[in-house]
Scaffold this motif. Sequence first.
Motif, mmCIF file in Angstrom:
data_model
loop_
_atom_site.group_PDB
_atom_site.id
_atom_site.type_symbol
_atom_site.label_atom_id
_atom_site.label_comp_id
_atom_site.label_asym_id
_atom_site.label_seq_id
_atom_site.Cartn_x
_atom_site.Cartn_y
_atom_site.Cartn_z
ATOM 1 N N PRO A 190 0.972 -1.553 -0.164
ATOM 2 C CA PRO A 190 -0.465 -0.442 -0.107
ATOM 3 C C PRO A 190 0.998 1.241 -0.144
ATOM 4 C CG PRO A 190 -1.040 -1.376 2.282
ATOM 5 C CD PRO A 190 0.638 -2.156 1.212
ATOM 6 N N VAL A 191 0.497 1.669 -1.194
ATOM 7 C CA VAL A 191 0.919 3.546 -0.802
ATOM 8 C C VAL A 191 1.280 4.027 0.323
ATOM 9 C CG1 VAL A 191 0.540 3.994 -3.510
ATOM 10 C CG2 VAL A 191 -0.798 4.951 -1.545
ATOM 11 N N GLU A 192 0.521 4.200 1.831
ATOM 12 C CA GLU A 192 0.562 4.732 2.927
ATOM 13 C C GLU A 192 1.581 4.155 3.074
ATOM 14 O OE1 GLU A 192 -2.077 3.007 1.676
ATOM 15 O OE2 GLU A 192 -3.963 4.591 0.776
ATOM 16 N N THR A 193 2.248 2.844 2.724
ATOM 17 C CA THR A 193 3.619 2.041 3.918
ATOM 18 C C THR A 193 4.854 3.218 3.034
ATOM 19 O OG1 THR A 193 3.696 0.746 2.723
ATOM 20 C CG2 THR A 193 2.106 0.326 4.800
ATOM 21 N N ALA A 194 5.009 3.950 2.089
ATOM 22 C CA ALA A 194 5.557 4.916 1.848
ATOM 23 C C ALA A 194 6.240 5.526 2.906
ATOM 24 C CB ALA A 194 5.400 5.982 0.480
ATOM 25 N N LEU A 195 8.489 5.270 2.539
ATOM 26 C CA LEU A 195 8.599 5.841 4.000
ATOM 27 C C LEU A 195 8.559 7.624 3.678
ATOM 28 C CD1 LEU A 195 12.231 4.587 3.236
ATOM 29 C CD2 LEU A 195 10.549 3.945 4.997
ATOM 30 N N VAL A 196 8.940 7.927 4.574
ATOM 31 C CA VAL A 196 8.421 9.947 4.943
ATOM 32 C C VAL A 196 10.075 10.711 4.397
ATOM 33 C CG1 VAL A 196 8.223 11.720 6.469
ATOM 34 C CG2 VAL A 196 7.306 9.783 6.986
ATOM 35 N N GLU A 197 10.910 9.752 4.920
ATOM 36 C CA GLU A 197 12.520 10.083 4.271
ATOM 37 C C GLU A 197 13.156 9.052 3.641
ATOM 38 O OE1 GLU A 197 14.954 12.416 2.889
ATOM 39 O OE2 GLU A 197 13.946 13.326 4.135
ATOM 40 N N PRO A 198 13.115 9.161 2.342
ATOM 41 C CA PRO A 198 13.826 9.896 1.260
ATOM 42 C C PRO A 198 11.540 9.855 1.446
ATOM 43 C CG PRO A 198 14.116 8.010 0.710
ATOM 44 C CD PRO A 198 14.663 7.774 2.239
ATOM 45 N N TYR B 245 1.991 2.330 -11.694
ATOM 46 C CA TYR B 245 0.999 3.924 -12.386
ATOM 47 C C TYR B 245 -0.039 4.257 -12.058
ATOM 48 C CZ TYR B 245 4.581 5.247 -14.999
ATOM 49 O OH TYR B 245 6.003 6.005 -15.117
ATOM 50 N N ARG B 246 -1.654 2.146 -11.982
ATOM 51 C CA ARG B 246 -2.675 2.544 -11.535
ATOM 52 C C ARG B 246 -2.581 2.801 -10.384
ATOM 53 N NH1 ARG B 246 -6.345 0.135 -15.416
ATOM 54 N NH2 ARG B 246 -7.575 0.345 -12.989
ATOM 55 N N HIS B 247 -1.788 2.487 -9.698
ATOM 56 C CA HIS B 247 -1.549 2.889 -7.772
ATOM 57 C C HIS B 247 -0.908 4.309 -7.751
ATOM 58 C CE1 HIS B 247 -3.198 -1.337 -8.593
ATOM 59 N NE2 HIS B 247 -4.423 -1.283 -7.322
ATOM 60 N N ASP C 181 4.491 11.868 -0.722
ATOM 61 C CA ASP C 181 3.134 12.861 -0.235
ATOM 62 C C ASP C 181 4.068 14.172 0.383
ATOM 63 O OD1 ASP C 181 0.903 13.706 1.141
ATOM 64 O OD2 ASP C 181 1.047 11.701 2.460
ATOM 65 N N PRO C 182 3.452 15.454 -0.355
ATOM 66 C CA PRO C 182 2.337 15.622 -0.867
ATOM 67 C C PRO C 182 2.408 15.163 -2.865
ATOM 68 C CG PRO C 182 3.466 17.722 -0.245
ATOM 69 C CD PRO C 182 3.603 16.090 0.132
ATOM 70 N N ARG C 183 1.974 14.935 -3.760
ATOM 71 C CA ARG C 183 1.861 15.130 -5.301
ATOM 72 C C ARG C 183 1.600 16.157 -5.909
ATOM 73 N NH1 ARG C 183 2.746 9.547 -6.364
ATOM 74 N NH2 ARG C 183 2.874 9.415 -9.051
ATOM 75 N N MET C 184 2.550 16.276 -6.802
ATOM 76 C CA MET C 184 2.693 17.410 -7.757
ATOM 77 C C MET C 184 1.730 17.550 -8.847
ATOM 78 S SD MET C 184 3.850 20.500 -7.516
ATOM 79 C CE MET C 184 4.257 22.374 -8.305
ATOM 80 N N ALA D 130 4.848 24.379 -11.092
ATOM 81 C CA ALA D 130 4.539 25.140 -10.569
ATOM 82 C C ALA D 130 4.086 26.757 -10.741
ATOM 83 C CB ALA D 130 5.109 25.978 -8.547
ATOM 84 N N SER D 131 5.259 27.501 -11.860
ATOM 85 C CA SER D 131 4.878 28.700 -12.761
ATOM 86 C C SER D 131 3.921 28.149 -13.471
ATOM 87 C CB SER D 131 5.961 28.787 -12.995
ATOM 88 O OG SER D 131 6.951 27.340 -14.419
ATOM 89 N N LEU D 132 3.740 26.408 -13.808
ATOM 90 C CA LEU D 132 3.290 26.857 -15.944
ATOM 91 C C LEU D 132 1.381 25.732 -14.529
ATOM 92 C CD1 LEU D 132 5.301 24.399 -17.441
ATOM 93 C CD2 LEU D 132 4.500 26.880 -17.803
ATOM 94 N N GLY D 133 1.695 26.661 -12.958
ATOM 95 C CA GLY D 133 0.156 26.353 -12.848
ATOM 96 C C GLY D 133 -0.506 25.153 -11.711
ATOM 97 N N ALA D 134 0.850 24.014 -12.042
ATOM 98 C CA ALA D 134 0.870 22.566 -11.300
ATOM 99 C C ALA D 134 0.886 23.370 -9.995
ATOM 100 C CB ALA D 134 1.953 21.847 -11.611
ATOM 101 N N ARG D 135 0.457 22.238 -8.632
ATOM 102 C CA ARG D 135 0.311 22.256 -7.312
ATOM 103 C C ARG D 135 0.270 21.030 -6.440
ATOM 104 N NH1 ARG D 135 -5.477 21.463 -6.588
ATOM 105 N NH2 ARG D 135 -6.449 21.193 -8.395
ATOM 106 N N THR D 136 0.237 21.162 -5.147
ATOM 107 C CA THR D 136 0.132 19.717 -4.736
ATOM 108 C C THR D 136 -0.558 19.577 -3.920
ATOM 109 O OG1 THR D 136 1.014 21.207 -2.340
ATOM 110 C CG2 THR D 136 2.899 20.493 -3.348
ATOM 111 N N MET D 137 -0.788 18.110 -3.729
ATOM 112 C CA MET D 137 -2.139 17.276 -2.706
ATOM 113 C C MET D 137 -1.648 16.186 -2.241
ATOM 114 S SD MET D 137 -4.817 14.965 -6.112
ATOM 115 C CE MET D 137 -5.222 16.497 -6.668
ATOM 116 N N PRO D 138 -2.479 16.361 -1.269
ATOM 117 C CA PRO D 138 -1.667 14.453 -0.555
ATOM 118 C C PRO D 138 -2.781 14.065 -0.909
ATOM 119 C CG PRO D 138 -3.542 16.713 0.232
ATOM 120 C CD PRO D 138 -3.549 17.086 -1.234
ATOM 121 N N ARG D 139 -1.144 12.958 -0.735
ATOM 122 C CA ARG D 139 -1.796 11.360 -1.479
ATOM 123 C C ARG D 139 -2.401 9.989 -1.222
ATOM 124 N NH1 ARG D 139 3.356 8.636 0.159
ATOM 125 N NH2 ARG D 139 1.977 8.222 2.226
ATOM 126 N N ALA D 140 -3.111 11.117 0.074
ATOM 127 C CA ALA D 140 -4.463 9.800 -0.328
ATOM 128 C C ALA D 140 -5.517 11.022 -1.087
ATOM 129 C CB ALA D 140 -5.242 10.218 1.742
#
Length: 230
Positions: free
Chosen positions: A13-21, A40-42, A60-63, A195-205
Amino acid sequence: MSERLPRTPLFPPVETALVEPNGLLAMGGDLSAARLLEAYRHGIFPWFNPGEPILWWSPDPRMVLVPGEVRVTRSLARRIRNGGFVVRVDTAFADVMRACAAPRQGESGTWISPAMVAAYTRLFEMGYAHSVETWHGDRLVGGLYGVAIGHMFYGESMFSREPDASKVALVRLAQQLQRWNFGLIDCQMETSHLASLGARTMPRATFTARLAELVNLNHRPGPWRFDAPD
């Protein structure tokens, strides 16, 4: 500790990914089409240096970039109108990948290895990977490549040989994906350039919940042809 992958194309599960890195989820496995598409589907992607084991990430977060929110400055709009650029799609996939793999100024290497080129070329041949190319006359001067599943596009890498050439490709892609009702362009990691092109961060969940909807919509196989107005 990140988890080692079994031979079958499954991921923890992606929720088990490390915080650092940030976002390191697993290592090992292979770059088969089945495993890449499952990743990619996940909301998981491979990113590793030559000589390292394959590393799989879900930060987390995701751009992300919503296609209808792409930001076109006045100067970029002038470049699009008057720069002499022509944007094509899926006509030079391998050339775009090789250009993205070329060392950047101030960098000594690249993560886009020959194995990565071969793996994504297989996805291109299957109709999942795509290149958006900026041409100036008969010269390929910029572009990007990525993977599409359902109504989701995952951007992988960009390159420019002339100022703004990669931005021109991204703007054209966003316009077309908006026309096709794609929901998101995944930009993976946060950068000031995106970010200059309009991208933003989104929480992984939030990202993975939206992803689960988009990847199950009707898939548009390649090769693509763009029909949105410039």
